[in-house]
Write an enzyme that holds these catalytic residues in place. Structure first.
Site, PDB file in Angstrom:
ATOM      1  CG  ASP A 176      -1.683   1.269   1.412  1.00 35.74           C
ATOM      2  OD1 ASP A 176      -2.426   1.635   0.491  1.00 35.74           O
ATOM      3  OD2 ASP A 176      -1.522   1.926   2.455  1.00 35.74           O
ATOM      4  CG  ASP A 178      -1.841   7.709   0.164  1.00 34.09           C
ATOM      5  OD1 ASP A 178      -1.183   8.759   0.152  1.00 34.09           O
ATOM      6  OD2 ASP A 178      -2.455   7.274  -0.826  1.00 34.09           O
TER       7      ASP A 178
END
Length: 769
Positions: A176, A178
């Site tokens: 991932d 952010d």
């Protein structure tokens, strides 16, 4: 309907026919070549129809009373495939009762295993949407949803990928973006700090990367004016410390994929920053434009058949439904209070998701943000309620909290209160996400309307951040906090009442005034865990080869086993940790810690090994420590440190001192009076009655000052009042009473104490209602 087995396809009748049917004629023969829509057989079936009005004697028949008659109809069944008939399973006169019986086998000229944009990638023929969904339901390409493959083809692709990874001794790692490996904001304050070497935050932001995107503008609802031009927006990206080393190290052991809820355009810009030479990720980027879901991530999108070699790293567990393949990481929160700019359409994360900041002033500032978020959450909950009384009660509770905080602080940090109004605009004030509401209305199915609402909400959130400049406001808040603390320390250094100097004299340490400070080491610890997982996987591969086992290990089984021993035999009790209204079983910290082997109880039992708290002055903490001196009372940071390291470390640096314990006689009398249930959990509903038997009446006045001192000395003056929501109001009454219990109280005095306590308790409960 068909089943594929090698090159032969078995055909079945549709489910929606009016069974039973009887075969009247078969139009094809074995070894005959047929095309799609060629008639295979003719059949008869029966249905019921109303008797025609012309056959009814009554001139004015009642439609509801019209009789029906059985009628015979004839239908045909057509081939759904091109190819050569291999075998026919039915004959004339057969009665077929359902679609479970095969009709014929056909060798297809092309099974259309791969399609792109509605065309078969093998033969070039157009494929109808319904047929396409049956034949090629799987989208495996990272950057496109147009390319789809059949289940059989997906198995071939994954088998080939697995063999390649095994030969290279690698696993797959889904990353991932952010708050996992980066933190991003659009606050223009960052650009100003980057350009000013004299700013206290200059050193922290001087290595921040930036890029500009041209994005659709925010269009207010009902707008009918001229077209609004696209918006050009600057993004400021802070890389998590050690990211370059982390990616380089992981590249030796993992094939890495990016999976983000952000847009494709955004994801590609981030990839240029963290992987400029396309060494680590290449084209393996999956954004929300291709993921197929607005609120969930699924490994089936990238690995539809086999996930046994896949590890996921993400700062959110909920979007993965806490998959066993997931390594939940501590969110990277460099830009204080900003959060994830691409998750405005997702449920808001709980405030307690990582260790507290090392600097006292920043930690205190973070507490004000958390409290502001909790107020918003409570406000949203009240808006969802249809009861006006519930809303009014909520407002009263918030007012009472403000009064209590004012008393405890004793005006010591009054300047912070003024700044709450500056922080609140950074929090989204909508009662619930428009995307969440649309998902509810659409049963969670994705469509263009949902995508449009998501993009509108995200744009609105970013424009608000650009306008409000929350980092600048938080910097102002920090300045006032530090200024007030410096005044307080200087005051403490003055002569005390007895004419002696304070012990703190000469120990004044001025804090730096920078809001942003980077002491994160999560990627270092995460890398160690990933190396251990990789090594263990290939160790088991070697063992299986020695034992001539054909099956390969599953990485999630390895992860579960490795994590489960971290908190093995640990029973946790939370105090002054969860916000009001949080169900313990739904709290992220609980779900997260349980995956590491911990058990949780809601109230104290003799099984408790650790009390996790921010304020050691709560009743739960004092009771636990009074009953069992060996109970560990630790800050939540200890839990996060263990989960980051995948190891149970010493509680020493995280231990909190507990004062004002119950006396031995009080503990003995109290424990004797409790009747535990079969599960060993204390029945707290009986505690009030039992406490009345030994609590005095004159403790309340003396204890008020002690409680205030305890809260401040505990390192978190607002901690108990702001966070200890799960400690009941009856327990707070117990805190005020229990110190003055004496064996010398006569029967009359004890009776008076009982009456006074009962009156206070009833009055307090009445106020709450």
């Amino acid at each position: 309907m068909s089943n594929n087995d090698g090159d032969i396809t078995t055909a079945f009748l549709p489910k929606n026919l009016l069974y039973p049917i009887t075969v009247l004629k078969i139009h094809v023969k074995e070894e005959q070549t047929v095309q799609k829509h060629t008639t295979i057989l003719t059949y008869k079936y029966y249905d019921y129809e109303p008797i025609p009005i012309s056959e009814i004697d009554d001139e004015h028949p009642d439609e509801s009373e019209r009789q029906v008659k059985k009628v015979e109809n004839v239908g045909t069944y057509e081939s759904g495939f091109d190819g050569t008939i291999r075998k026919i399973y039915t004959k004339v006169g057969d009665e077929i009762t359902d679609n479970s019986k095969p009709i014929f086998d056909i060798i297809e000229s092309c099974s259309h295993p791969i399609q792109y944009g509605g065309l078969c990638a093998v033969c070039g023929k157009s494929i109808e949407e319904e047929e396409m969904n049956k034949r090629t339901p799987i989208s495996m390409a990272h950057g496109s949803t147009d390319l789809k493959v059949s289940s059989k083809e997906a198995e071939k692709i994954e088998r080939s990928s697995t063999d390649r990874l095994l030969n290279e001794k690698k696993l797959s790692l889904v990353v991932d973006l952010d708050q996992t490996v980066i933190h991003v904001t659009v606050d223009p304050t960052v650009d100003e700090w980057m350009s000013d070497p004299n700013n206290p935050n200059y050193n922290a932001v001087k290595d921040v990367k930036s890029f500009i995107l041209e994005e659709p503008p925010f269009i207010p609802f009902g707008y009918n004016g001229p077209p609004i031009p696209p918006t050009k927006r600057w993004y400021y990206v802070k890389l998590r410390p050690g990211l370059a080393e982390f990616l380089s190290k992981m590249n030796e052991r993992y094939e890495m994929h990016i999976y983000t809820m952000a847009t494709r355009q955004y994801a590609e810009e981030i990839a240029k920053i963290i992987d400029p030479d396309r060494i680590y990720f290449g084209d393996r980027i999956l954004s929300r434009d291709e993921s197929g879901s607005l609120t969930q991530k699924s490994l089936k999108r990238l690995f539809p058949v086999d996930t046994s070699m896949v590890v996921v790293i993400d700062d959110r567990g909920d979007v993965w439904n806490w998959s066993p393949n997931l390594i939940k990481v501590v969110p990277y929160d460099f830009f204080l209070g900003i959060g994830d700019i691409n998750s405005s359409f997702l449920p808001r994360q709980q405030s307690l998701l990582g260790p507290s900041k090392r600097r006292k002033s920043v930690n205190k500032l973070e507490e004000t943000i958390i409290n502001s978020e909790e107020k918003k959450t409570l406000h949203e909950q009240s808006l969802k309620s249809n009861s006006e009384e519930a809303i009014a009660e909520e407002d009263e509770d918030e007012d009472e909290d403000e009064d209590e905080k004012a008393d405890v602080e004793d005006n010591k940090h009054s300047s912070i209160t003024e700044e709450n109004n500056l922080i609140e605009p950074t929090i989204n004030e909508t009662s619930s996400s428009p995307v969440e509401r649309l998902i509810e209305l659409n049963n969670g199915e994705d469509n263009n309307t949902l995508l449009a609402v998501q993009e509108t909400e995200r744009t609105n959130t970013l424009e608000q951040q650009e306008h409000d400049r929350p980092l600048a406001k938080l910097q102002q808040n920090l300045e006032k906090i530090i200024e007030q603390e410096e005044v307080d320390i200087v005051t403490d250094k003055k002569l005390s009442n007895n004419g002696k100097k304070s012990d703190s004299e000469g120990k004044l340490e001025k804090e730096t005034h920078n809001l942003l400070y980077d002491d994160d080491r999560e990627l270092e610890y995460l890398g160690q865990a990933l190396v251990r997982i990789h090594n263990e996987y290939y160790f088991e591969i070697e063992q299986n080869e020695k034992e001539h086992k054909k099956s390969n290990p599953d990485v999630k089984d390895i992860m579960i086993e490795m994590k489960s021993i971290v908190f093995q035999n640990c029973v946790f009790l939370l105090s002054s940790v969860l916000p009001l209204g949080t169900k313990i079983q739904n709290a992220d910290i609980v779900i997260w810690a349980k995956s590491f082997g911990a058990r949780f109880v809601e109230n104290y039992t003799p099984e408790v090994t650790h009390v996790i708290c921010k304020n050691p002055g709560t009743f739960k903490v004092r009771l636990a420590k009074s009953v069992d001196a060996n109970v560990k009372v630790v800050n939540p940071d200890w839990v996060f440190a263990c989960m980051s390291l995948w190891d149970r470390i010493s509680e020493g640096p995280y231990t909190l001192e507990v004062e004002h314990l119950l006396s031995k006689s009080q503990v003995q009398e109290f424990m004797n009076s409790i009747k535990p249930s079969n599960s060993g959990v204390i029945d707290w509903g009986e505690i009030d009655d039992e406490m009345k038997e030994f609590m005095g009446s004159d403790y309340e006045d003396d204890e008020d000052d002690d409680d205030e001192e305890d809260n401040i000395e505990g390192g978190n003056a607002n901690g108990s009042l702001k966070h200890d929501r799960e400690d009941t109001d009856n327990e707070e009454e117990a805190n005020k009473k229990q110190k003055t219990v004496t064996k010398e109280d006569d029967a009359d005095s004890e009776s008076d104490s009982f009456d006074e306590f009962e009156r206070d308790l009833l009055d307090h409960l009445a106020d709450l209602e």
